[in-house]
Design a protein around this motif. Sequence first.
Motif, PDB file in Angstrom:
ATOM      1  N   VAL A  12       0.382   8.961   5.209  1.00  0.00           N
ATOM      2  CA  VAL A  12      -0.426   8.417   6.305  1.00  0.00           C
ATOM      3  C   VAL A  12      -1.921   8.428   5.952  1.00  0.00           C
ATOM      4  CG1 VAL A  12      -1.151   8.760   8.697  1.00  0.00           C
ATOM      5  CG2 VAL A  12       1.288   8.799   8.106  1.00  0.00           C
ATOM      6  N   PRO A  13      -2.537   9.562   5.625  1.00  0.00           N
ATOM      7  CA  PRO A  13      -3.963   9.511   5.269  1.00  0.00           C
ATOM      8  C   PRO A  13      -4.225   8.763   3.961  1.00  0.00           C
ATOM      9  CG  PRO A  13      -3.089  11.716   4.939  1.00  0.00           C
ATOM     10  CD  PRO A  13      -2.018  10.938   5.634  1.00  0.00           C
ATOM     11  N   GLU A  14      -3.304   8.882   3.045  1.00  0.00           N
ATOM     12  CA  GLU A  14      -3.473   8.233   1.749  1.00  0.00           C
ATOM     13  C   GLU A  14      -3.582   6.712   1.891  1.00  0.00           C
ATOM     14  OE1 GLU A  14      -3.465   9.249  -1.583  1.00  0.00           O
ATOM     15  OE2 GLU A  14      -3.354   7.168  -2.249  1.00  0.00           O
ATOM     16  N   THR A  15      -2.679   6.150   2.685  1.00  0.00           N
ATOM     17  CA  THR A  15      -2.686   4.687   2.838  1.00  0.00           C
ATOM     18  C   THR A  15      -3.641   4.233   3.926  1.00  0.00           C
ATOM     19  OG1 THR A  15      -0.904   4.809   4.459  1.00  0.00           O
ATOM     20  CG2 THR A  15      -0.262   4.466   2.162  1.00  0.00           C
ATOM     21  N   GLY A  16      -3.996   5.157   4.816  1.00  0.00           N
ATOM     22  CA  GLY A  16      -4.819   4.756   5.952  1.00  0.00           C
ATOM     23  C   GLY A  16      -4.029   3.982   6.991  1.00  0.00           C
ATOM     24  N   LEU A  17      -2.694   4.061   6.923  1.00  0.00           N
ATOM     25  CA  LEU A  17      -1.841   3.321   7.862  1.00  0.00           C
ATOM     26  C   LEU A  17      -1.302   4.276   8.924  1.00  0.00           C
ATOM     27  CD1 LEU A  17       0.240   1.282   5.261  1.00  0.00           C
ATOM     28  CD2 LEU A  17      -1.488   0.348   6.828  1.00  0.00           C
ATOM     29  N   PRO A  18      -1.124   3.802  10.166  1.00  0.00           N
ATOM     30  CA  PRO A  18      -0.519   4.640  11.204  1.00  0.00           C
ATOM     31  C   PRO A  18       0.880   5.084  10.776  1.00  0.00           C
ATOM     32  CG  PRO A  18      -1.389   2.581  12.124  1.00  0.00           C
ATOM     33  CD  PRO A  18      -1.442   2.453  10.642  1.00  0.00           C
ATOM     34  N   GLU A  19       1.320   6.241  11.292  1.00  0.00           N
ATOM     35  CA  GLU A  19       2.605   6.804  10.875  1.00  0.00           C
ATOM     36  C   GLU A  19       3.764   5.841  11.127  1.00  0.00           C
ATOM     37  OE1 GLU A  19       3.256  10.911  11.913  1.00  0.00           O
ATOM     38  OE2 GLU A  19       5.424  10.602  12.010  1.00  0.00           O
ATOM     39  N   ARG A  20       3.727   5.154  12.290  1.00  0.00           N
ATOM     40  CA  ARG A  20       4.847   4.242  12.588  1.00  0.00           C
ATOM     41  C   ARG A  20       4.899   3.093  11.571  1.00  0.00           C
ATOM     42  NH1 ARG A  20       0.817   3.628  15.954  1.00  0.00           N
ATOM     43  NH2 ARG A  20      -0.185   1.583  16.116  1.00  0.00           N
TER      44      ARG A  20
ATOM     45  N   HIS B 124      -3.607  -1.917  -4.959  1.00  0.00           N
ATOM     46  CA  HIS B 124      -4.161  -2.869  -3.993  1.00  0.00           C
ATOM     47  C   HIS B 124      -5.678  -2.747  -3.910  1.00  0.00           C
ATOM     48  CE1 HIS B 124      -3.899   0.670  -1.346  1.00  0.00           C
ATOM     49  NE2 HIS B 124      -4.913   0.123  -0.705  1.00  0.00           N
ATOM     50  N   ARG B 125      -6.207  -1.559  -4.276  1.00  0.00           N
ATOM     51  CA  ARG B 125      -7.664  -1.376  -4.169  1.00  0.00           C
ATOM     52  C   ARG B 125      -8.431  -2.247  -5.167  1.00  0.00           C
ATOM     53  NH1 ARG B 125      -6.767   4.939  -3.075  1.00  0.00           N
ATOM     54  NH2 ARG B 125      -6.411   4.682  -0.848  1.00  0.00           N
TER      55      ARG B 125
ATOM     56  N   GLU C  45       3.788  12.613   5.804  1.00  0.00           N
ATOM     57  CA  GLU C  45       2.532  13.231   6.238  1.00  0.00           C
ATOM     58  C   GLU C  45       1.428  13.028   5.178  1.00  0.00           C
ATOM     59  OE1 GLU C  45       5.539  15.210   6.104  1.00  0.00           O
ATOM     60  OE2 GLU C  45       5.808  14.090   7.974  1.00  0.00           O
TER      61      GLU C  45
ATOM     62  N   ARG D 286      -5.837   2.727  -6.671  1.00  0.00           N
ATOM     63  CA  ARG D 286      -4.498   2.239  -6.325  1.00  0.00           C
ATOM     64  C   ARG D 286      -4.494   0.744  -6.574  1.00  0.00           C
ATOM     65  NH1 ARG D 286      -2.867   6.499  -6.685  1.00  0.00           N
ATOM     66  NH2 ARG D 286      -2.305   8.040  -5.094  1.00  0.00           N
TER      67      ARG D 286
ATOM     68  N   ARG E  52       0.825  -1.204   0.000  1.00  0.00           N
ATOM     69  CA  ARG E  52       0.000   0.000   0.000  1.00  0.00           C
ATOM     70  C   ARG E  52       0.860   1.255   0.000  1.00  0.00           C
ATOM     71  NH1 ARG E  52      -4.360  -1.693   4.566  1.00  0.00           N
ATOM     72  NH2 ARG E  52      -4.515   0.545   4.961  1.00  0.00           N
TER      73      ARG E  52
ATOM     74  N   GLY F 236      -5.551   0.838  15.095  1.00  0.00           N
ATOM     75  CA  GLY F 236      -4.610   0.588  14.014  1.00  0.00           C
ATOM     76  C   GLY F 236      -5.232   0.867  12.648  1.00  0.00           C
ATOM     77  N   GLU F 237      -6.541   0.658  12.540  1.00  0.00           N
ATOM     78  CA  GLU F 237      -7.201   0.867  11.253  1.00  0.00           C
ATOM     79  C   GLU F 237      -7.605   2.316  11.023  1.00  0.00           C
ATOM     80  OE1 GLU F 237      -9.211  -3.629  10.905  1.00  0.00           O
ATOM     81  OE2 GLU F 237     -10.496  -1.869  11.041  1.00  0.00           O
TER      82      GLU F 237
ATOM     83  N   GLU G  60      -6.371   5.262  12.980  1.00  0.00           N
ATOM     84  CA  GLU G  60      -5.492   6.299  13.523  1.00  0.00           C
ATOM     85  C   GLU G  60      -5.044   7.301  12.461  1.00  0.00           C
ATOM     86  OE1 GLU G  60      -2.279   4.693  16.015  1.00  0.00           O
ATOM     87  OE2 GLU G  60      -1.059   6.380  15.286  1.00  0.00           O
ATOM     88  N   ALA G  61      -4.662   6.795  11.304  1.00  0.00           N
ATOM     89  CA  ALA G  61      -4.060   7.648  10.271  1.00  0.00           C
ATOM     90  C   ALA G  61      -5.012   8.725   9.773  1.00  0.00           C
ATOM     91  CB  ALA G  61      -3.573   6.784   9.107  1.00  0.00           C
ATOM     92  N   ARG G  62      -6.331   8.460   9.784  1.00  0.00           N
ATOM     93  CA  ARG G  62      -7.261   9.395   9.161  1.00  0.00           C
ATOM     94  C   ARG G  62      -8.337   9.951  10.095  1.00  0.00           C
ATOM     95  NH1 ARG G  62      -8.877   5.724   4.066  1.00  0.00           N
ATOM     96  NH2 ARG G  62      -6.817   5.481   3.084  1.00  0.00           N
TER      97      ARG G  62
ATOM     98  N   ASP H 206       2.456   1.571  -3.478  1.00  0.00           N
ATOM     99  CA  ASP H 206       1.448   2.029  -4.440  1.00  0.00           C
ATOM    100  C   ASP H 206       1.209   3.528  -4.372  1.00  0.00           C
ATOM    101  OD1 ASP H 206       0.961  -0.471  -5.367  1.00  0.00           O
ATOM    102  OD2 ASP H 206      -0.957  -0.747  -4.333  1.00  0.00           O
ATOM    103  N   SER H 207       1.385   4.098  -3.198  1.00  0.00           N
ATOM    104  CA  SER H 207       1.059   5.517  -3.010  1.00  0.00           C
ATOM    105  C   SER H 207       2.212   6.440  -3.396  1.00  0.00           C
ATOM    106  CB  SER H 207       0.676   5.775  -1.554  1.00  0.00           C
ATOM    107  OG  SER H 207      -0.455   4.993  -1.229  1.00  0.00           O
TER     108      SER H 207
ATOM    109  N   GLU I  75      -8.903   2.286   5.482  1.00  0.00           N
ATOM    110  CA  GLU I  75      -8.579   1.755   4.160  1.00  0.00           C
ATOM    111  C   GLU I  75      -9.089   0.305   4.160  1.00  0.00           C
ATOM    112  OE1 GLU I  75      -7.160   3.373   1.616  1.00  0.00           O
ATOM    113  OE2 GLU I  75      -7.155   1.593   0.337  1.00  0.00           O
TER     114      GLU I  75
ATOM    115  N   ARG J 273      -8.871  13.566  10.121  1.00  0.00           N
ATOM    116  CA  ARG J 273      -8.761  14.223   8.805  1.00  0.00           C
ATOM    117  C   ARG J 273     -10.015  14.065   7.957  1.00  0.00           C
ATOM    118  NH1 ARG J 273      -3.355  12.041   9.592  1.00  0.00           N
ATOM    119  NH2 ARG J 273      -1.766  13.634   9.198  1.00  0.00           N
TER     120      ARG J 273
ATOM    121  N   ARG K  63       6.966  12.366  -2.365  1.00  0.00           N
ATOM    122  CA  ARG K  63       5.918  12.590  -1.374  1.00  0.00           C
ATOM    123  C   ARG K  63       6.497  12.459   0.025  1.00  0.00           C
ATOM    124  NH1 ARG K  63       0.304   9.785  -2.882  1.00  0.00           N
ATOM    125  NH2 ARG K  63      -0.468  11.785  -2.113  1.00  0.00           N
TER     126      ARG K  63
END
Lengths: 381, 381
Positions: A346-354, B224-225, A343, B222, A329, B56-57, B59-61, A332-333, B23, B64, A340
């Motif tokens: 993170v929203p693009e993938t929907g994954l936590p920053e870590r 994976h989508r 910052e 994307r 993911r 975990g699912e 947090e990123a968004r 892909d982004s 996501e 936002r 990129r």
Amino acid sequence: MTPSSGPDERVLLARAYLSAVVEPPAPALLRFVEEHGPVAAADLVAEGEVPRAVAGEVEARRTRVSGAMLLEQAQRCGTRLLGPEHGEWPAERMAALARATNMGLERLVAPVALWCRGAATEVLTERSVAVVGTRAATGYGENLAAELGYGLGVAGVGVISGAAYGIDGAAHRGALAGGGATVAVLACGPDRDYPAGHARLLGEVAERGLVLSEYAPGTPPRKHRFLVRNRLIAALAEGTVVVEAGLRSGAANTAATTDSLGHPVMAVPGPVSSANSAGCHELIRSSGGILVTGANEVLEVVLGAGEAPEAQHGAPQRSTDRLDGPAGRVCDSLHFDRPRHVEQLVPETGLPERTVLSCLAELEMSGFVSLGEEGWTRCKQ
Amino acid sequence: MTPSSGPDERVLLARAYLSAVVEPPAPALLRFVEEHGPVAAADLVAEGEVPRAVAGEVEARRTRVSGAMLLEQAQRCGTRLLGPEHGEWPAERMAALARATNMGLERLVAPVALWCRGAATEVLTERSVAVVGTRAATGYGENLAAELGYGLGVAGVGVISGAAYGIDGAAHRGALAGGGATVAVLACGPDRDYPAGHARLLGEVAERGLVLSEYAPGTPPRKHRFLVRNRLIAALAEGTVVVEAGLRSGAANTAATTDSLGHPVMAVPGPVSSANSAGCHELIRSSGGILVTGANEVLEVVLGAGEAPEAQHGAPQRSTDRLDGPAGRVCDSLHFDRPRHVEQLVPETGLPERTVLSCLAELEMSGFVSLGEEGWTRCKQ
């Protein structure tokens, strides 16, 4: 004429007579021969001392056939008679016909004898596959039949077919080209080059394999004999591949017999718009036929998965195909050209920053992405 | 915006927020929503008051995304949000995803909501079939996909696909041409015309069927989508037909998901030399895929044999095909030009004279043979 391992002349004369005195299939005669032995059975038939069922099968010809004349005629055309008394007789395969007869399928009765042109009788007991199909084959079908024949020939597996134009001829030719043995089972005497255009092919088959028939020398081909003959193709092979066949066809008949004998039926698919593939598709759809696309898949069915050469399955992996889950993911982004930042990712993938950070580290180590002054980009592989 | 039968604005806002905050697939969030209801779940997510798995699912968004902004954006592009609270929600088909999730296939989790462009939401609960395949289709594949779509459309069965170039597009077009409903399930927001070359097609699909996605308006496609999206194609249809596909392909992925959901997988055969048919052949060979050659056969699988229009099976009979047994043998032994006598026919056919005579009588009455001054001949039919 009589090989050292074979039966004596009286048995040969009797079998020659018995094979021509009936129009196969002849279940009553076969039972009579099994009961009395060929010599006594032939004498009784010639004298008319037979039960009513046998009489119905032999009456028309019993005084008109001579075993001695047939054997002489056979010798002149390089043909010999093979019966259950010969070591080369394919006893096990003929037993499948006997089992079918015992289960009520009388039309699948075994032959009284086989007339063989060619010396390679060992092919009758070695591994073999029937490759059959329509006379009016397309180029697609003929190419496939030739490729199948070739692949089986190279693998040392015999190709059994009916010597007809189209699929049969291509299969025989492919087998010969692959250095394999091939058997042409005819619906007429083995001395008749039928079809005439395949005279030379039949000569080559006889030289390196076997041309055989249950019909005595001199017997002309007749429509019903092709269907009767088909049971021998099905019985002599360990499985049958139909390459191209219409919905009503001799090949479909051979396939049905193959199934009745408990051997696997295989069929090659083709364009759904081709009437020549409709019979194959129907076999796969409705009759449990196994779809095969080449010789390796046929060998897999007949020899079992372990013994067949490994087929090429699965396309080569593309490098980023290995990436799944979060790393995929993140990858892909990213773009190849526009960098990129984390910052944005993170929203693009929907994954936590870590998770994004650890994925980027992993991807960078594998050479999929790189960090420049303006951010992360994908690397060309 | 809210139809009279639908849920209130708070539920819509919550579902809009929840659908964009993750996501997909997002199994932890879906369980959380089922437990708390959408409104409370959305509030808890926005406040960060969620268990670790959900965190975990989301947090990123979670800070936002705005449900109100998404609904406004959706309204501008003629898109509405559909959730389990709507009467049109395809509850039964989504239940198949829930069952798969409960069996451990978490990636097959149901969507939080569906964004729909077009008014024909009834198509989601009517009879339908997925028709999928490769983007790089051949003319053969595109023609077949269009014919399948057309046949299903004429039969009143919806066609579900992914709007891609090649097979997908041809299937949608065929369905529209057949006057049927069709659903394009996208791997991006329903407002994104992807692929760009299908903008007009997507417009037509939205007008007469439905363009839908679990991705909120504005979401870009994307890689994976597409795989995640495929589970919705498989779930919304009662079965999946793969028209052309390579060995590794998105269509093979949709087929595998279809199978996981317990729906029938069908595949169209093609030339064995075509890499585009290799995936179809593999589905039939190794994965229990059902070989289909046209819309009637697809309908037979999906509707059951009784309800489907009867397929044209079997070739027309030729007149002499009706003759079997002794009469066929006698007929085969006669010529059109050279007359023959009964005395010749008896040994030739191997039939007793009385049988030959009764067959000739029967054949003469049926007009197959006639007796002239010099003997019996066959009649031209």
